[in-house]
Design an enzyme around this catalytic site. Structure first.
Site, PDB file in Angstrom:
ATOM      1  N   ASP A 232     -11.018  44.871  42.784  1.00 16.05           N
ATOM      2  CA  ASP A 232     -11.799  45.101  43.988  1.00 16.05           C
ATOM      3  C   ASP A 232     -11.996  46.585  44.260  1.00 16.05           C
ATOM      4  O   ASP A 232     -11.036  47.353  44.356  1.00 16.05           O
ATOM      5  CB  ASP A 232     -11.061  44.440  45.170  1.00 16.05           C
ATOM      6  CG  ASP A 232     -11.868  44.459  46.448  1.00 16.05           C
ATOM      7  OD1 ASP A 232     -11.498  45.209  47.373  1.00 16.05           O
ATOM      8  OD2 ASP A 232     -12.876  43.730  46.508  1.00 16.05           O
TER       9      ASP A 232
ATOM     10  N   GLU B  11     -15.392  45.771  40.033  1.00 16.85           N
ATOM     11  CA  GLU B  11     -16.360  45.440  41.069  1.00 16.85           C
ATOM     12  C   GLU B  11     -16.628  46.704  41.852  1.00 16.85           C
ATOM     13  O   GLU B  11     -15.984  46.996  42.855  1.00 16.85           O
ATOM     14  CB  GLU B  11     -15.825  44.323  41.989  1.00 16.85           C
ATOM     15  CG  GLU B  11     -16.835  43.837  43.032  1.00 16.85           C
ATOM     16  CD  GLU B  11     -16.469  44.223  44.460  1.00 16.85           C
ATOM     17  OE1 GLU B  11     -15.418  44.891  44.643  1.00 16.85           O
ATOM     18  OE2 GLU B  11     -17.226  43.866  45.378  1.00 16.85           O
TER      19      GLU B  11
END
Lengths: 667, 667
Positions: free
Chosen positions: B404, B433
């Protein structure tokens, strides 16, 4: 950072049972958050040096990446090789509007010959970051920012401690105001965001997480390495060295900077070539100057027919008086009579029976030439001797060498030789004469040759010129290969010149002198000499390579040459290669291009059809930055025109003109 | 090679009086004549590693330059990091007809995970050179080549000594015949030029002047790093981990390879967010899974509502039985209740008053999140702990991590973490990401991320897709950045999907699954979920990020998904990114492209207009290598067509089909 270690044994789920086995070690000190990447200009990962000349500025750029949103700053640093103090200039984001990660700036200026080093540095500006964040919170109407203000006061304190003079006082007062929790919030905010405080803080900022890229090198040479007009002549056709001295004034008067002489050494007798390259000479034939060496000496001797070493020194001195220099030919090969064949047979290739092997490119035989064996056992003494030859001439005032066929000698030798000679005399210029494949031509430039002959003589169609010049006028080639656009050489009389008549000579002169900052003429060009030895050959009939001709500095083209050389000296736009922009001309026989430098724009239109008048439309695009309508004068004849953005009609008749060389006025 | 030395004093002519002062030292040993340059593929001068997958071959090339005319040979060598024996394959000149200096060949094959090294070697083949020269002399009718033959015999002798078996005998006889000066010349020539002798000599040749480039590295990962279908779901909407287990069979049956779960850890209570991202939760609101940590534990604990660690282990085991893997979310942030805030306050940012600082991107405040301070004094223990979190899950069978927002953490941390974890478990895959600027996305890929989310969700027009995919499908990006084309994420419901209706979903599925070897779906897509939180937002209304939904594996698009996943597994052409060629379609609403692998060609035509039927002409160019007329079948519905080189009419109505996926038959 990464260390190899053994793999851990596998456990229950097939995964390593112990996670602590064989781990990669943490970095020794806390790593930087900043990544500096993709630096330009760098050549082959730094294996070779980018080239520039004294007085150049260098546009540099890099990709700089960092996690998070803090304000980052960057700069380029540079210094001459032996100094320790870095000079510095800021970098800015190329696309500031989108916070782009490509940063660029200028090294300004490289002011001495030699090896320079440069690098990019970047760091975080905590105060600027803090100020930016506070500003956003205030704009969003947030209150109760006491903790933020306390942080800011601490940052200001650190900066204030570094400052002096008015700035120190300013920062001290600002810190006090920001820290004053008895004051209204608004007052404290204003103190924090005061522009003069920001400016002072920037001047004395702490460079957090200061990160430097690796350093790259730039080889800086003197301006002549990039820009000059060259004239080539065979001294024996001009009355030897004394005769050349007598002609110097006229040659200098025509605006030439470099006078290049093919080899001036004794010429061998055995297997001497005859006129027009006949395998056997007749009595009286002088032989090829490239069959170097005789009983009179070798590469450090002067052919007795040309004069003495004193004559040579006088020639060099006279040239210097006229702001010209003498370039010598450095041709590493020996005739059968060269002293070294007997003094140092170990430097040459031998047959199995022990006899020396003359040069060959099978099935061709060059029986008047013996090549050095650069891989011989005694290669060290050979290389030393060859370097000493060059240094001998350097001591006699030569600082420009045109090197014959370097592509048939090891690259490592040139890399060492050029560095060795430059170590003694950094101003030495080396011109590579290698008509060969592009990769070798590029490699020679990379290992140190200051200039290179190119394919120019064979680029005659407009599209050929446009494609070729476009390629050499931009990086990477423009970063390390400097072209010299000789219009002809003793080996190259192009078909275009053979069939084109005076019109061809005129346009080739214009193209060479305006497309390339360095260009040259081999004597005879100014007289439209155009007869080949036989049809289909690029050799001159009765070539000076094999006989003595009667020459003097005169010819119908010399007025144009003189004018062009004067214009080139007056116009900085013609003194670089990388500032050319080709313009559409809507006629394949026309080549049009702009050259820009400082506020000056020149537009050249040339008709490459030497026989017929050609007309076309030169399209001036908006990105040249010229006004919709502009006046220009043709530097070749003084005529004035009004041109405009967009379409401009042009007609060029070779009977009267090869082209236009327009200088845009007041633009 | 070059050493700094002081400058010599200047002499009479202004040049150094003593040429022997301060000279550059000769190379210690005789340098090679061969220059190996411009190796591909190399990334950032070797600072980062090019990526490949197990089973890949690698096309390599280099520029190889050498003075002179001798025959040169080259090869590429490669080996896994820990081995010492190089494997080898020959390189050949790219433009053999013109003796081009660019050489290329193949590393065939990278057959194991890990770091491989490769380099290029080159050398001179003296016998082949000698043979070539002799051949030319004979062709030119020259005689008396006794010396040449003697040289050849010596070369053959040296080669023969290295040979064995039949070759040795052959070479011995050839040497004898060539050396035999009592034999007629013709006989000796024939012996020298005999093709079998040349072949044997090549097999046992002496590698003269053997030169090696620097070695470069390739990071080889398992095939899943490049190719796979991903499905994302929030376990709490499926009945926790046991519920996910029950759905596994269906998900696997639809052809998914990776099941990705957003964070499964305990969720903080303080400042918990409410439904639809309300700043304050109402009782019963579950909070965001990204607010990690509570009294039940932190990053190595499982949210009690989801199940236990045993449930998780069982899920992983069940998935493995179905040839699927579980991907976990690695989100480096803490809720206000995370145990580490009290156990290790030194790992977090503090305000001047000593209180912890929640996450901010001013003016936005994320009061349910605390970020790690990677620059804290105790950074070593922090980094260790974060690595141990990942290794904990690795021990529980996880080999895929979706990371993340890595762009808000230091690049150096990721570089170290990825290397550390791969050291323990080389099969671990890391998906980045980072929806941020391109330079940072590229940097993350360079430091080791196996895959990356991309801008795909925002590339909806045909030209946007064509330009973007063209960029990532070729070097340099294709050498180190592997895309994962998720069609939607919990954060991204694109406007295109919001307004496009089922037709939009169908075409985005087709594009994602055929343009990229890795693609993904976030649950809800298959039901055409398309309601944003409010107009202009990309957030889902009633997002699963902030509440529990009732979900199961069903939806009108699943048939298409299942079919597409099956086709992808059957068709190697869909398992790489770098084999795409876009075709003109003469309608901006159509995107057409070919994908080729082995002898197989697929042609995809997609209508990106989700509302209206569109027609166009797909132009098949000659360079695809297809016959003038060819049959193809649409893998989506079995229909067969006859297509041809040149223009092919296409009409696509979103009411019935998003596009064609044509497989060329017998081509």
């Amino acid at each position: 950072m990464m260390e190899q270690a053994t793999r851990a044994p596998r456990g229950r789920t097939g995964i390593a049972a112990s996670k602590r086995t064989g781990q990669v070690a943490l970095p020794r000190k806390r790593p930087t958050r900043i990544l500096i990447d993709e630096l330009h200009p760098v050549l082959d990962c730094g294996r070779y040096r980018v080239k520039r000349c004294v007085g150049d500025s260098v546009a540099v750029s890099a990709t700089i990446v960092r996690d998070g949103h803090d304000v980052m700053r960057a700069a380029v640093q540079w210094r001459p090789g032996e100094q320790s103090r870095w000079r510095e200039a800021p970098l800015a984001r190329v696309d500031a509007a989108i916070d782009g990660d490509r940063w660029s700036g200028m090294i300004d200026t490289l002011d001495a010959v030699g090896r320079w080093r440069w690098r990019v540095i970047a760091w975080g500006d905590r105060f600027a970051s803090w100020r930016e964040e506070l500003s956003r919170k205030i704009d969003a109407g947030q209150h109760g920012l006491g903790s933020e203000l306390t942080e800011g006061a601490m940052l200001l304190e650190a900066i204030c401690a570094r400052a002096s003079g008015e700035d120190r006082e300013l920062l001290r007062r600002a810190r006090h105001a920001v820290a004053d929790d008895s004051a209204p919030e608004r007052t404290r905010y204003e103190a924090a965001l005061e522009p003069r405080v920001a400016a002072a803080a920037e001047r004395w900022q702490v460079r957090e997480d200061l990160t430097a890229s690796e350093a790259s090198e730039i080889e800086v040479e003197r301006e002549r390495a990039r820009f000059g007009a060259w004239y080539e002549l065979f001294p024996r056709s001009w009355g030897g060295l004394p005769g050349v001295r007598r002609a110097l004034g006229e040659i200098a008067g025509a605006g030439f900077d470099v006078l290049y002489l093919p080899p001036i050494h004794p010429i061998g007798v055995a297997n001497r070539k005859g006129r027009n390259d006949k395998p056997v000479a007749e009595p009286g034939d002088p032989g090829s100057p490239y069959a170097i060496g005789g009983i009179e000496g070798g590469h450090t001797a002067i052919h007795p027919d040309l004069g003495t070493l004193e004559d040579f020194d006088a020639l060099v001195a006279d040239a210097r008086e006229l702001d010209m220099e003498i370039a010598l030919d450095y041709a590493l090969q020996c005739s059968a009579d060269h002293p070294w064949l007997s003094e140092h047979p170990e430097w040459f290739s031998h047959r199995p029976d022990g006899t020396l092997k003359y040069a060959e490119n099978p099935p061709k035989r060059y029986m008047d030439i013996y090549n050095f064996d650069f891989e011989c056992e005694e290669w060290r003494s050979l290389w030393d001797a060859l370097r000493d030859v060059m240094l001998f001439w350097v001591e006699h005032g030569v600082r420009v060498f045109r090197v014959d066929n370097p592509h048939t000698k090891p690259l490592a030798f040139w890399e060492w030789l050029i560095a060795s000679v430059r170590e003694v005399e950094p101003d030495t210029i080396f011109l590579s004469e290698a008509f060969t494949r592009q990769a070798m031509m590029a490699a020679l430039a990379k290992v140190g040759f200051s200039q290179s002959y190119t394919y120019f003589t064979w680029k005659n169609a407009s599209w050929e010129l446009r494609d070729y010049v476009s390629e050499i006028a931009r990086p990477p080639l423009s970063d390390f290969l400097r072209p010299n656009f000789f219009v002809n050489t003793p080996d190259i009389l192009s078909e275009y010149l053979q069939t084109g008549g005076p019109g061809a000579f005129a346009v080739r002169l214009l193209l060479a002198g305006t497309l390339s900052p360095s260009y040259g003429i081999y004597s005879g060009f100014e007289r439209y000499e155009a007869t080949p030895r036989h049809p289909g050959s690029e050799e001159y009939l009765d070539s000076e390579k094999y006989e003595v001709r009667e020459r003097s500095f005169q010819g119908p083209l010399l007025d144009s040459v003189t004018r062009l050389n004067r214009i080139r000296r007056e116009r900085p736009a013609l003194q670089r290669i990388d500032n050319v922009a080709f313009l559409p001309a809507e006629n394949d026989a026309l080549l049009a291009y702009a050259k820009r430098e400082g506020g000056e724009t020149l537009i050249v239109v040339a008709n490459v059809d030497p026989h017929r008048a050609q007309e076309g439309i030169v399209v001036v695009p908006g990105e040249l930055g010229l006004p919709p309508v502009f006046a220009c004068s043709d530097l070749l004849d003084g005529a004035r025109y009004e041109w405009r953005l967009g379409r401009n009609y042009v007609r060029l008749d070779p009977a009267s003109r090869a082209g236009h060389l327009l200088a845009v006025e007041n633009a």
